[in-house]
Design an enzyme around this catalytic site. Structure first.
Site, PDB file in Angstrom:
ATOM      1  N   ASN A   1     -36.043  19.839  11.693  1.00 48.20           N
ATOM      2  CA  ASN A   1     -36.695  19.097  10.614  1.00 48.20           C
ATOM      3  C   ASN A   1     -37.596  18.001  11.185  1.00 48.20           C
ATOM      4  O   ASN A   1     -37.347  17.472  12.260  1.00 48.20           O
ATOM      5  CB  ASN A   1     -35.644  18.475   9.689  1.00 48.20           C
ATOM      6  CG  ASN A   1     -34.769  19.531   9.035  1.00 48.20           C
ATOM      7  OD1 ASN A   1     -35.129  20.713   9.029  1.00 48.20           O
ATOM      8  ND2 ASN A   1     -33.611  19.137   8.536  1.00 48.20           N
TER       9      ASN A   1
ATOM     10  N   ARG B   1     -46.740  16.155   2.463  1.00 46.87           N
ATOM     11  CA  ARG B   1     -45.329  16.323   2.858  1.00 46.87           C
ATOM     12  C   ARG B   1     -44.783  15.028   3.449  1.00 46.87           C
ATOM     13  O   ARG B   1     -43.617  14.662   3.232  1.00 46.87           O
ATOM     14  CB  ARG B   1     -45.194  17.483   3.845  1.00 46.87           C
ATOM     15  CG  ARG B   1     -45.359  18.848   3.201  1.00 46.87           C
ATOM     16  CD  ARG B   1     -45.201  19.963   4.238  1.00 46.87           C
ATOM     17  NE  ARG B   1     -43.918  19.899   4.929  1.00 46.87           N
ATOM     18  CZ  ARG B   1     -43.719  20.430   6.146  1.00 46.87           C
ATOM     19  NH1 ARG B   1     -44.706  21.038   6.781  1.00 46.87           N
ATOM     20  NH2 ARG B   1     -42.536  20.345   6.730  1.00 46.87           N
TER      21      ARG B   1
ATOM     22  N   HIS C   1     -39.034  20.296  16.651  1.00 45.94           N
ATOM     23  CA  HIS C   1     -40.353  20.641  16.099  1.00 45.94           C
ATOM     24  C   HIS C   1     -41.196  19.407  15.828  1.00 45.94           C
ATOM     25  O   HIS C   1     -42.132  19.446  15.027  1.00 45.94           O
ATOM     26  CB  HIS C   1     -40.168  21.467  14.808  1.00 45.94           C
ATOM     27  CG  HIS C   1     -39.579  22.821  15.070  1.00 45.94           C
ATOM     28  ND1 HIS C   1     -39.024  23.602  14.084  1.00 45.94           N
ATOM     29  CD2 HIS C   1     -39.436  23.522  16.219  1.00 45.94           C
ATOM     30  CE1 HIS C   1     -38.589  24.735  14.609  1.00 45.94           C
ATOM     31  NE2 HIS C   1     -38.815  24.710  15.904  1.00 45.94           N
TER      32      HIS C   1
ATOM     33  N   ASN D   1     -23.870  26.878   5.564  1.00 41.80           N
ATOM     34  CA  ASN D   1     -25.092  27.321   4.888  1.00 41.80           C
ATOM     35  C   ASN D   1     -24.726  27.761   3.492  1.00 41.80           C
ATOM     36  O   ASN D   1     -23.663  28.312   3.274  1.00 41.80           O
ATOM     37  CB  ASN D   1     -25.750  28.479   5.665  1.00 41.80           C
ATOM     38  CG  ASN D   1     -27.207  28.659   5.244  1.00 41.80           C
ATOM     39  OD1 ASN D   1     -27.491  28.855   4.072  1.00 41.80           O
ATOM     40  ND2 ASN D   1     -28.114  28.564   6.200  1.00 41.80           N
TER      41      ASN D   1
HETATM   42  P1  OAD Z   1     -35.566  27.792   6.066  1.00 41.81           P
HETATM   43  O1  OAD Z   1     -36.193  27.465   4.773  1.00 41.81           O
HETATM   44  O2  OAD Z   1     -36.011  29.018   6.822  1.00 41.81           O
HETATM   45  O3  OAD Z   1     -33.969  27.961   5.846  1.00 41.81           O
HETATM   46  C1  OAD Z   1     -33.256  26.984   5.119  1.00 41.81           C
HETATM   47  C2  OAD Z   1     -31.801  27.448   5.123  1.00 41.81           C
HETATM   48  O4  OAD Z   1     -31.024  26.435   4.475  1.00 41.81           O
HETATM   49  C3  OAD Z   1     -31.584  28.738   4.363  1.00 41.81           C
HETATM   50  O5  OAD Z   1     -30.678  29.552   5.089  1.00 41.81           O
HETATM   51  C4  OAD Z   1     -30.954  28.255   3.035  1.00 41.81           C
HETATM   52  O6  OAD Z   1     -30.029  29.218   2.524  1.00 41.81           O
HETATM   53  C5  OAD Z   1     -30.194  27.056   3.503  1.00 41.81           C
HETATM   54  N1  OAD Z   1     -29.952  26.034   2.476  1.00 41.81           N
HETATM   55  C6  OAD Z   1     -30.728  25.688   1.435  1.00 41.81           C
HETATM   56  N2  OAD Z   1     -30.170  24.659   0.746  1.00 41.81           N
HETATM   57  C7  OAD Z   1     -29.014  24.354   1.403  1.00 41.81           C
HETATM   58  C8  OAD Z   1     -27.990  23.385   1.217  1.00 41.81           C
HETATM   59  N3  OAD Z   1     -28.026  22.506   0.198  1.00 41.81           N
HETATM   60  N4  OAD Z   1     -26.947  23.352   2.094  1.00 41.81           N
HETATM   61  C9  OAD Z   1     -26.884  24.236   3.134  1.00 41.81           C
HETATM   62  N5  OAD Z   1     -27.826  25.185   3.378  1.00 41.81           N
HETATM   63  C10 OAD Z   1     -28.867  25.234   2.514  1.00 41.81           C
HETATM   64  O7  OAD Z   1     -35.698  26.495   6.988  1.00 41.81           O
HETATM   65  P2  OAD Z   1     -35.422  26.403   8.547  1.00 41.81           P
HETATM   66  O8  OAD Z   1     -34.332  27.331   8.970  1.00 41.81           O
HETATM   67  O9  OAD Z   1     -35.266  24.976   8.870  1.00 41.81           O
HETATM   68  O10 OAD Z   1     -40.921  25.768  11.646  1.00 41.81           O
HETATM   69  O11 OAD Z   1     -36.814  26.930   9.170  1.00 41.81           O
HETATM   70  C11 OAD Z   1     -36.974  26.908  10.569  1.00 41.81           C
HETATM   71  C12 OAD Z   1     -38.410  26.628  10.870  1.00 41.81           C
HETATM   72  O12 OAD Z   1     -39.276  27.539  10.145  1.00 41.81           O
HETATM   73  C13 OAD Z   1     -38.889  25.244  10.443  1.00 41.81           C
HETATM   74  O13 OAD Z   1     -38.585  24.274  11.398  1.00 41.81           O
HETATM   75  C14 OAD Z   1     -40.390  25.487  10.335  1.00 41.81           C
HETATM   76  C15 OAD Z   1     -40.355  26.767   9.536  1.00 41.81           C
HETATM   77  O14 OAD Z   1     -41.546  27.459   9.592  1.00 41.81           O
HETATM   78  C16 OAD Z   1     -41.877  24.939  12.164  1.00 41.81           C
HETATM   79  O15 OAD Z   1     -42.258  23.967  11.568  1.00 41.81           O
HETATM   80  C17 OAD Z   1     -42.369  25.335  13.510  1.00 41.81           C
END
Ligand code: OAD
Length: 262
Positions: free
Chosen positions: A108, A72, A125, A219
């Protein structure tokens, strides 16, 4: 993308004195970095987080876990900040040049915000670009990628792990303190590209709203917080954020030329 919503958010952003933005993996999706929970290409669809992103997984198989994180890390190094990252860096410049305060919180670990020019980013994180000694906690940055051995080791032979928050681990205290402080004192809070399911990061939007902030969600899809924000803006952050920033801060040129975004 609804133009009225863009106009309303941009107008509020122009007048905002203290802005907080929290981002998730969605803001880096247009830089070809997979998100975690998206239906098809999300990382958690192909890999079991409990087997890769926990201290227990690392203790059981440090080679596999560090290989996965180095894969990654290499992907993040090859990625390029997208217009969404660049727009957030400009938003910070514009707000701060007007004497306002701007805080970027990110879940991120890819450091694309910093490469796009964002400053003083709060990494809730941690970062995949930082690896720390499991014995001393000493952090190492700018390590050659990919690693030559797994698990990677310091020159003294002790194991290195990615300096990211794993499930079950606490968030960095300083980052948490800054996030709570900024979220409770802002007049505008943006949640961008996060599914808002992982706490405490997912809770800052509620704190901001309780403290009187106007809230925006950018989003591509509906999320757990969409129903509670003032402006849910549905669309890709790489398109929405540049439009918001341009309408907020280029309003003279844009208004003269008519609506540049039909
Ligand atoms: P997710 O994969 O859970 O969510 C990504 C979000 O971005 C979703 O709601 C998608 O619909 C949205 N999305 C995708 N492409 C997009 C775009 N081009 N423009 C706008 N939105 C878009 O990722 P996170 O919410 O970041 O934890 O996840 C939170 C945490 O869960 C991460 O930090 C990680 C993961 O497990 C740890 O590493 C502790």
């Amino acid at each position: 993308m609804d133009q009225n919503t863009i106009d309303e958010i941009s107008s509020a952003l122009r007048d905002a004195r203290s802005v907080v933005v929290i981002t998730g993996a969605g803001v880096s999706a247009e830089s070809e970095i997979p998100t975690f929970r998206d239906a098809m290409e999300g990382l958690w669809k192909s890999f079991d987080p409990m087997k890769l992103a926990t201290p227990e997984a690392f203790d059981a198989d440090p080679e596999m876990v560090t290989r996965w994180y180095d894969f990654r890390r290499t992907m993040c190094l090859e990625a390029i900040p997208n217009p969404g990252h660049i727009a957030l860096a400009r938003m910070q410049d514009e707000i701060e040049s007007r004497g306002g305060s701007f805080t970027l919180l990110t879940q991120n670990v890819d450091r694309l915000h910093q490469r796009a020019g964002s400053r003083d980013v709060v990494e809730l994180h941690g970062s995949i670009m930082v690896w720390r000694c499991v014995e001393t906690g000493r952090q190492h940055v700018d390590l050659p990628a990919p690693f030559k051995e797994f698990p990677p080791r310091t020159s003294e032979g002790t194991m290195l792990r990615p300096d990211v928050v794993w499930f079950g681990e606490s968030l960095p205290e300083a980052a948490l303190d800054r996030a709570f402080e900024a979220s409770s004192a802002c007049d505008m809070f943006f949640s961008v590209g996060t599914s808002a399911v992982v706490y405490p990061a997912a809770g800052f939007v509620d704190l901001a709203r309780q403290c009187g902030a106007k809230t925006v969600e950018v989003n591509r899809d509906e999320t757990a917080i969409s129903g509670g924000v003032d402006w849910p803006l549905r669309g890709a952050s790489g398109e929405a954020l540049p439009r918001l920033v341009s309408f907020a801060f280029d309003q003279d040129e844009v208004r003269e030329e008519g609506s540049a975004f039909e």
